[in-house]
Design a protein around this motif. Sequence first.
Motif, short mmCIF file in Angstrom:
data_model
loop_
_atom_site.label_atom_id
_atom_site.label_comp_id
_atom_site.label_asym_id
_atom_site.label_seq_id
_atom_site.Cartn_x
_atom_site.Cartn_y
_atom_site.Cartn_z
N UNK A 76 0.68 -1.39 -0.09
CA UNK A 76 0.02 0.37 0.27
C UNK A 76 0.52 1.32 0.58
N UNK A 77 2.31 1.18 0.64
CA UNK A 77 2.98 2.40 0.40
C UNK A 77 4.02 3.05 -0.38
N UNK A 78 3.56 2.24 -0.91
CA UNK A 78 4.71 2.13 -2.68
C UNK A 78 3.79 2.40 -3.94
N UNK A 79 4.18 3.13 -4.44
CA UNK A 79 3.29 3.19 -5.77
C UNK A 79 2.86 2.62 -6.52
N UNK A 80 1.86 2.60 -7.71
CA UNK A 80 0.90 1.58 -8.12
C UNK A 80 2.55 1.03 -8.95
N UNK A 81 3.23 1.82 -9.89
CA UNK A 81 3.58 1.38 -10.59
C UNK A 81 5.09 0.40 -9.86
N UNK A 82 5.04 0.39 -8.82
CA UNK A 82 6.38 -0.06 -8.55
C UNK A 82 6.09 -1.45 -7.73
N UNK A 83 4.48 -1.09 -7.46
CA UNK A 83 3.87 -2.46 -7.21
C UNK A 83 4.28 -3.46 -8.36
N UNK A 84 3.90 -2.48 -9.68
CA UNK A 84 3.82 -3.35 -10.98
C UNK A 84 5.52 -4.02 -10.84
N UNK A 85 6.36 -2.83 -11.79
CA UNK A 85 7.28 -3.34 -11.48
C UNK A 85 8.41 -3.99 -10.82
#
Length: 263
Positions: free
Chosen positions: A103-112
């Motif tokens: 939840x604290x990571x960006x949407x992009x970072x989650x996917x990456x």
Amino acid sequence: MNAMTQSGLSTATPALQIEDLRKSFGKAEIMRGVNLSIGAGERHAVIGPNGAGKSTLFNLITGRFPPTSGTVRLHGHDLAGLAPFQINRMGLSRSFQITNIFPKMSVFENVRCSLLWAQGYRYSFWNMVNRSRALTHAAEEILEQINLTNRRDLPAGVLSYAEQRALEIGITIAGGANVIMLDEPTAGMSHSETDYIMDLIRRVTENKTLVMVEHDMGVVFGLADRISVLVYGEIIATGTPEEVRANPKVQEAYLGAVLEADH
């Protein structure tokens, strides 16, 4: 398309082949000899009442629980004794009933993050992922697929519930798995959110095998090529949506009551 014999039966190796699968916890027998064959490229729904064993079945297939007996094969390969991460690397990925994101990571970072192994990074933590154009491009392609490009830099925890589920589906497909298992992907959603997720699932699983557990019969009948009905650890029927809807055993055990409740 699967290879077909003159009798109309597929000659191709099933994406998933489950034979006499059983699971007991102590004296409680949860799975009672499940047999199921799911073809490559098929969209298959598993339905049944609460306590039927649907989540246990998913956990057995994905290696979270060892079976008491029976076999599970992925594209013909026996999965006995393999850990969930090993099964994932063989091309099977799943989501969970409870949204599972950072939840604290960006949407992009989650996917990456979900792309790292598939992109060949393995445990080479010295690689500077921020400098990888290929990794960035792959993540951006998935964001576009799941309609979250405009949410790219937001913390994942601030997304709406439907958007978080979409992100989890994006994470599920990011590794390039060809068998996707979704556990109640539309649970708790409004009609408009459900329509959004249904359209998303239809698009991102094109040419992949989809296995889903779902209680919303509109979603089941709208997405599934075939349906299996699990009741008290046993599959009592498998067939097309029309065949399952018309099956007297299914109506008696489960579907009739559900359809009445939906009206």
